[in-house]
Design an enzyme around this catalytic site. Structure first.
Site, PDB file in Angstrom:
ATOM      1  N   GLU A   1       0.840  -1.207   0.000  1.00  0.00           N
ATOM      2  CA  GLU A   1       0.000   0.000   0.000  1.00  0.00           C
ATOM      3  C   GLU A   1       0.873   1.255   0.000  1.00  0.00           C
ATOM      4  O   GLU A   1       0.454   2.312  -0.447  1.00  0.00           O
ATOM      5  CB  GLU A   1      -0.956  -0.006   1.212  1.00  0.00           C
ATOM      6  CG  GLU A   1      -2.309   0.625   0.865  1.00  0.00           C
ATOM      7  CD  GLU A   1      -3.373   0.530   1.950  1.00  0.00           C
ATOM      8  OE1 GLU A   1      -4.547   0.446   1.591  1.00  0.00           O
ATOM      9  OE2 GLU A   1      -3.040   0.543   3.145  1.00  0.00           O
TER      10      GLU A   1
ATOM     11  N   HIS B   1       5.038 -26.876   1.926  1.00  0.00           N
ATOM     12  CA  HIS B   1       4.395 -27.974   1.195  1.00  0.00           C
ATOM     13  C   HIS B   1       3.411 -27.439   0.167  1.00  0.00           C
ATOM     14  O   HIS B   1       2.560 -28.170  -0.328  1.00  0.00           O
ATOM     15  CB  HIS B   1       3.685 -28.902   2.184  1.00  0.00           C
ATOM     16  CG  HIS B   1       4.646 -29.554   3.141  1.00  0.00           C
ATOM     17  ND1 HIS B   1       5.033 -30.867   3.031  1.00  0.00           N
ATOM     18  CD2 HIS B   1       5.333 -29.043   4.187  1.00  0.00           C
ATOM     19  CE1 HIS B   1       5.903 -31.141   3.998  1.00  0.00           C
ATOM     20  NE2 HIS B   1       6.098 -30.049   4.699  1.00  0.00           N
TER      21      HIS B   1
ATOM     22  N   LYS C   1     -13.178   1.824  -3.343  1.00  0.00           N
ATOM     23  CA  LYS C   1     -14.253   2.280  -2.452  1.00  0.00           C
ATOM     24  C   LYS C   1     -15.339   2.990  -3.258  1.00  0.00           C
ATOM     25  O   LYS C   1     -16.531   2.818  -2.991  1.00  0.00           O
ATOM     26  CB  LYS C   1     -13.706   3.227  -1.376  1.00  0.00           C
ATOM     27  CG  LYS C   1     -12.938   2.506  -0.276  1.00  0.00           C
ATOM     28  CD  LYS C   1     -12.511   3.466   0.829  1.00  0.00           C
ATOM     29  CE  LYS C   1     -11.702   2.780   1.905  1.00  0.00           C
ATOM     30  NZ  LYS C   1     -11.094   3.691   2.860  1.00  0.00           N
TER      31      LYS C   1
HETATM   32  O1  PA5 Z   1      -3.366   2.313   5.644  1.00  0.00           O
HETATM   33  C1  PA5 Z   1      -4.435   2.873   5.391  1.00  0.00           C
HETATM   34  O2  PA5 Z   1      -4.532   4.091   5.309  1.00  0.00           O
HETATM   35  C2  PA5 Z   1      -5.695   2.070   5.196  1.00  0.00           C
HETATM   36  O3  PA5 Z   1      -5.427   0.708   5.217  1.00  0.00           O
HETATM   37  C3  PA5 Z   1      -6.708   2.401   6.287  1.00  0.00           C
HETATM   38  O4  PA5 Z   1      -6.162   2.085   7.529  1.00  0.00           O
HETATM   39  C4  PA5 Z   1      -8.011   1.633   6.072  1.00  0.00           C
HETATM   40  O5  PA5 Z   1      -8.526   1.910   4.798  1.00  0.00           O
HETATM   41  C5  PA5 Z   1      -9.043   2.009   7.150  1.00  0.00           C
HETATM   42  O6  PA5 Z   1      -9.295   3.367   7.107  1.00  0.00           O
HETATM   43  P1  PA5 Z   1     -10.066   4.097   8.268  1.00  0.00           P
HETATM   44  O7  PA5 Z   1      -9.247   3.998   9.514  1.00  0.00           O
HETATM   45  O8  PA5 Z   1     -10.228   5.513   7.816  1.00  0.00           O
HETATM   46  O9  PA5 Z   1     -11.385   3.408   8.444  1.00  0.00           O
END
Ligand code: PA5
Length: 486
Positions: A322, A343, A454
């Site tokens: 990410e 395995h 999203k």
């Molecule tokens: O690393 C990130 O920014 C994302 O993985 C968020 O943590 C995730 O989308 C959850 O977002 P939020 O805390 O706004 O619900």
């Protein structure tokens, strides 16, 4: 019939005195057998100098646009979290302690960065929850059973958790920085309804971790009177385990959050001060960069033979991709649990396309061991040895065989699993990944690709304001050739 009996002396438990030793990085095998070690390549010297430069002149100063999400410089995990005040930690511990004292079961709701670090840390210290939750309250030492919801929307799983906790004394922690992420919002709507049905003091059993002012969750918390803790503006989800996002849940699980942040602070100071040749975060960032740009590495397998560290490799799976996966670049991180996966895709790691590096999470010594009574069995040669001996032999065997097969490997070595070593690990790894992304000239702190999914999901699930986009999507669906379903 006596029922199942544990033979005497089979399980060995040692309450280990904490050594306080820090984690280390063993990168002796990060190169190609017969070829040069990566650190001997001129590209490595250049990359490590660049990592130092980026660290000192971008990350610490915080002025570059590559560090920003909107207007905010997202380096609070580095400049603020490890230096959090005792008073703030005392308040977290106090609210967590009050909640813990009145509950049997704790449900933590969140997704991505609002989930993975909490689960990983709790499991590393308390043991994997799938078994921890089966222990008696005495065996759990007064720690509630712990469940995670809101990280998916599977109805059968959710219903099962609700049934398991039904009739018991429950506490809830809902975590969402934006306050509007749909998966945790749905899980919270379900839990809120049940809490209100079950408890007259429901509001005092719910704690929210969210933005200090913005978002639907903050608004709801104010209306309902939930205790809240703040996700700092300058800390993004996947860099938030050392903020209240991680700290509150850890404190409910009875984990010493001061010790945890002492570990993070130790690693942060080491990253700032150590010379390049012993700087774990910079070495790791520069080696990943050279592996990606010069050795054709596209995949990093994050491996462990320690069941309670599986959550950490899942956390790594989020942090790296990410942060780095932008503009058609970045290393994919794939968690691997040994020897189970030896395995399965172990075959591919050993002999498939040579685009894989591997990072091991190695535990030097755990508190529990099991003796192998091998006499008269096919493993007679292991008679009297222990499972940790066998695990070590096999995981080191995998490491060495993969290296011999052309996989550059490195290992984080944990002398022990304590809040201190875990805090260190996160801080090193967040630094290493942020630097890796910045070496690739990517902004580690944004995730536009996640926003894209999203938008589509919102339109498909009928969120108000997405009507025209939903129409566009359904037109796109109609243009697909219907004859291509077999
Ligand atoms: O690393 C990130 O920014 C994302 O993985 C968020 O943590 C995730 O989308 C959850 O977002 P939020 O805390 O706004 O619900």
């Amino acid at each position: 019939m006596n029922g199942f009996q544990i033979a005497s002396g089979l399980i060995r438990r040692e309450s280990l005195a904490k050594t306080g030793r820090p984690i280390r990085l063993d990168y002796r095998r990060f190169g190609l057998v017969g070829g040069k070690h990566v650190t001997a390549l001129p590209e490595f010297s250049q990359a490590s100098r660049e990592a130092r430069n980026i660290h000192d002149n971008l990350l610490l100063k915080g002025t570059d646009s590559l560090l920003k999400d909107g207007e905010v410089t997202m380096t609070g995990w580095k400049t603020d979290s490890p230096y959090r005040s005792r008073t703030e930690l005392d308040r977290i511990e106090q609210v967590a302690g009050e909640l813990r004292s009145k509950i049997d079961d704790f449900v933590s709701i969140g997704i991505g960065g609002s989930y993975l670090g909490n689960k990983a840390t709790i499991e590393a210290v308390r043991g994997s929850l799938e078994l921890f939750n089966l222990l008696s309250p005495e065996q759990r030492g007064g720690i509630p059973r712990i469940f995670f919801l809101g990280n998916h929307m599977d109805p059968a799983y959710t219903a099962r958790v609700l049934e398991i906790i039904s009739g018991r004394s429950v506490g809830v922690n809902v975590i969402s920085k934006s306050g509007g992420t749909v998966e945790p919002a749905i899980a919270f709507a379900i839990l809120k309804e049940c809490m209100e049905k079950g408890f007259s003091d429901h509001a005092s059993r719910i704690v929210a971790v969210t933005d200090k002012a913005k978002g639907a969750l903050k608004k709801l918390s104010n209306e309902m009177g939930y205790a809240t803790f703040e996700v700092p503006d300058n800390v993004g989800g996947r860099y938030s385990v050392t903020s209240p996002v991680g700290l509150f849940g850890l404190a409910v699980a009875g984990i010493n959050i001061k010790e945890f942040l002492t570990g993070a602070l130790f690693a942060e100071e080491e990253t700032r001060q150590r010379p390049l040749d012993s700087n774990i975060a910079m070495l790791r960032a520069a080696m990943r960069y050279v592996a990606y740009t010069k050795l054709g590495i596209k995949i990093e397998v994050a491996s462990t033979g320690t069941f309670d560290l599986k959550g950490i490799s899942a956390w790594m799976q989020q942090l790296g991709p990410e942060s780095e996966g932008k503009h058609k670049q970045g290393i994919w991180i794939s968690p691997e649990f040994y020897t189970q996966d030896a395995h399965a895709n172990g075959q591919m790691i050993q002999m498939g396309e040579r685009n894989i590096m591997e990072t091991f999470l190695m535990l030097e010594k755990g508190e529990t061991d099991v003796v192998i009574p091998g006499k008269g069995t096919p493993v007679e040669y292991l008679d009297g040895r222990t499972l940790s001996f066998a695990t070590q032999a096999f995981v080191e065997g995998l490491r060495d065989a993969h290296y011999a097969g052309g996989v550059p490997t490195m290992s984080y070595i944990f002398p022990e699993l304590t809040p201190f070593t875990l805090g260190q690990f996160y801080q090193y790894e967040m630094n290493a990944i942020a630097l890796s992304a910045l070496l690739l000239k990517q902004n580690p702190f944004i995730q536009p690709g996640v926003q894209q999914y999203k938008q589509v999901a919102d339109a498909k699930s009928g969120k108000p304001g997405t009507e025209s986009y939903a129409l566009e999507l359904s037109r796109g669906e109609q243009e697909l050739n219907p004859n291509l379903i077999a």
